[in-house]
Write a protein that holds these residues in place. Structure first.
Motif, PDB file in Angstrom:
ATOM      1  N   ALA A 124      47.250  17.995-120.532  1.00 40.41           N
ATOM      2  CA  ALA A 124      46.682  17.221-121.547  1.00 40.41           C
ATOM      3  C   ALA A 124      45.765  16.005-120.821  1.00 40.41           C
ATOM      4  O   ALA A 124      44.684  15.758-121.496  1.00 40.41           O
ATOM      5  CB  ALA A 124      47.871  16.494-122.452  1.00 40.41           C
ATOM      6  N   ILE A 125      46.128  15.419-119.953  1.00 37.53           N
ATOM      7  CA  ILE A 125      45.381  14.431-118.918  1.00 37.53           C
ATOM      8  C   ILE A 125      44.012  15.001-118.557  1.00 37.53           C
ATOM      9  O   ILE A 125      42.772  14.273-118.734  1.00 37.53           O
ATOM     10  CB  ILE A 125      46.175  14.050-117.941  1.00 37.53           C
ATOM     11  CG1 ILE A 125      47.264  12.982-118.632  1.00 37.53           C
ATOM     12  CG2 ILE A 125      45.188  13.145-116.772  1.00 37.53           C
ATOM     13  CD1 ILE A 125      48.266  12.423-117.463  1.00 37.53           C
ATOM     14  N   VAL A 126      44.072  16.521-118.238  1.00 39.19           N
ATOM     15  CA  VAL A 126      42.942  16.937-117.729  1.00 39.19           C
ATOM     16  C   VAL A 126      41.829  17.134-119.032  1.00 39.19           C
ATOM     17  O   VAL A 126      40.659  16.849-118.823  1.00 39.19           O
ATOM     18  CB  VAL A 126      42.941  18.249-117.076  1.00 39.19           C
ATOM     19  CG1 VAL A 126      41.724  19.059-116.732  1.00 39.19           C
ATOM     20  CG2 VAL A 126      43.851  18.126-115.708  1.00 39.19           C
ATOM     21  N   SER A 127      42.442  17.387-120.278  1.00 34.84           N
ATOM     22  CA  SER A 127      41.533  17.586-121.319  1.00 34.84           C
ATOM     23  C   SER A 127      40.889  16.326-121.782  1.00 34.84           C
ATOM     24  O   SER A 127      39.952  16.483-122.097  1.00 34.84           O
ATOM     25  CB  SER A 127      42.604  18.202-122.489  1.00 34.84           C
ATOM     26  OG  SER A 127      42.799  19.568-122.049  1.00 34.84           O
ATOM     27  N   PHE A 128      41.900  15.182-121.500  1.00 36.93           N
ATOM     28  CA  PHE A 128      41.351  13.881-121.912  1.00 36.93           C
ATOM     29  C   PHE A 128      40.232  13.544-120.812  1.00 36.93           C
ATOM     30  O   PHE A 128      39.010  12.956-121.383  1.00 36.93           O
ATOM     31  CB  PHE A 128      42.322  12.759-121.874  1.00 36.93           C
ATOM     32  CG  PHE A 128      43.712  13.047-122.692  1.00 36.93           C
ATOM     33  CD1 PHE A 128      43.245  13.785-123.851  1.00 36.93           C
ATOM     34  CD2 PHE A 128      44.849  12.641-122.394  1.00 36.93           C
ATOM     35  CE1 PHE A 128      44.673  14.007-124.730  1.00 36.93           C
ATOM     36  CE2 PHE A 128      45.707  12.833-123.378  1.00 36.93           C
ATOM     37  CZ  PHE A 128      45.558  13.481-124.513  1.00 36.93           C
ATOM     38  N   ILE A 129      40.160  13.776-119.539  1.00 36.23           N
ATOM     39  CA  ILE A 129      39.163  13.678-118.733  1.00 36.23           C
ATOM     40  C   ILE A 129      38.061  14.255-118.907  1.00 36.23           C
ATOM     41  O   ILE A 129      36.888  13.822-118.823  1.00 36.23           O
ATOM     42  CB  ILE A 129      39.896  13.966-117.192  1.00 36.23           C
ATOM     43  CG1 ILE A 129      40.933  12.974-117.076  1.00 36.23           C
ATOM     44  CG2 ILE A 129      38.525  13.796-116.229  1.00 36.23           C
ATOM     45  CD1 ILE A 129      41.626  13.319-115.505  1.00 36.23           C
TER      46      ILE A 129
END
Length: 330
Positions: free
Chosen positions: A252-257
């Motif tokens: 999820a964090i990579v998607s947000f980034i």
């Protein structure tokens, strides 16, 4: 010096206090969140405002406003809770600013609880002087707050940044929002406990392990805190559950980034009792994923303001917004 009243409304407790412009909490009181009716909550808020206003007057402190942070989808412009949370009684379609403004001459600001957490960390905590950051609060659910280019991202009317409801598995479990495989179903305290219960059920009879047998028979006593305790003791099921949670959060964090191009991710909430260890594992996972030019420069940090972040973030709204509903002053 100027001061404000900050109120942080949660499902189990309401924290309130008098806070200075530089984020110092001078007076703080904590109350149990009324569970009877919406009116009982509003009555408590009115009493809090009256008491703290009187305290400020006695102590000669000049109040410039009241800032409130609460869970749910908030219409920031109108100061209204449109859709609340199941943890707070009948907390839907509540014109909170309109109600409280009748009890005070001070300006009243209403904001989402994780937005004010992000605001506090950006002003005084882990994200000081950072103009592009994402804050994730891992608690009973997963909340998000996004500051991009120095602006709080709220969407059309204030319901944006529901980052806990991005899907990390389209075939995953149904979330309480009605969607499938949301981050919240894997990275929240509730989600971690759910996964552990499922692992215990699937494992079958565990001969010779009285502790496991007990929790198989009493799944209602399984909490995320217990899962982390079992993990630290080397339990393979708990380790599997925690790793699944870390993987989901990392994706999820990579998607947000990829979506928001921040320079910093700030993680907080009650799930992070293992703090730095958990975040280091997330850092390791994220570092192997995604578009290098976007992912590599991003710092992943833990909140610095602890339990007072919500109160501080709520309280500083009169200065941060000061009538300008978008610009966040550096």
């Amino acid at each position: 010096m100027e001061y404000s009243i900050g109120i942080d409304i949660g499902g189990t407790k309401i924290a309130a206090g008098i806070v200075s412009k530089n984020g110092n909490v001078l007076t703080k009181k904590v109350f149990s969140t009324p569970q009877e009716t919406r009116d009982s909550i509003i009555q408590l808020l009115e009493n809090i405002i009256f008491t703290l206003t009187e305290t400020a007057a006695i102590e000669g402190k000049k109040l410039i406003g009241i800032g409130i942070g609460t869970a749910g989808q908030i219409d920031f412009e109108r100061g209204k809770v449109l859709s609340g949370t199941a943890n707070i009684k009948d907390w839907n379609d509540v014109p909170l600013r309109e109600i409280l403004s009748k009890k005070t001459d001070l300006p009243v600001y209403i904001e989402n609880d994780v937005n004010v957490l992000a605001l506090a960390e950006q002003q005084f905590g882990a994200g000081q002087h950072v103009k592009d950051l994402i804050c994730l609060a891992l608690g009973t659910g997963v909340g998000g707050g996004i500051i991009s280019g120095g602006n709080m991202i709220r969407g059309a009317w204030g319901g944006g940044a529901e980052l806990g409801h991005i899907t990390v598995d389209m075939n995953g479990p149904v979330c309480n929002c009605g969607f499938k495989g949301c981050l919240e179903t894997y990275a929240s305290g509730t989600g971690i406990a759910r996964m552990m219960k499922e692992e215990l059920k699937a494992y079958g009879a565990i001969e010779g392990n009285s502790e496991f047998l007990y929790y198989q028979k009493h799944p209602e006593e399984v909490t995320s805190q217990l899962v982390f305790e079992l993990m630290r003791a080397g339990n393979e099921l708990a380790m599997k559950v925690v790793e699944t949670s870390i993987n989901a959060l990392s994706y999820a964090i990579v998607s947000f980034i990829h979506t928001f191009n921040p320079t910093q991710i700030v993680l907080g909430g009650g799930v992070l009792q293992d703090g730095e260890w958990f975040i280091q594992r997330v850092r390791e996972q994220v570092s192997t994923m995604g578009i290098r030019s976007l992912v590599n420069p991003v710092e992943i940090k833990m909140t610095q303001l602890g339990n007072e972040a919500g109160l501080i973030g709520a309280a500083i709204q009169p200065w941060v917004y000061g009538g300008k509903t978008e610009e966040i002053h550096q």
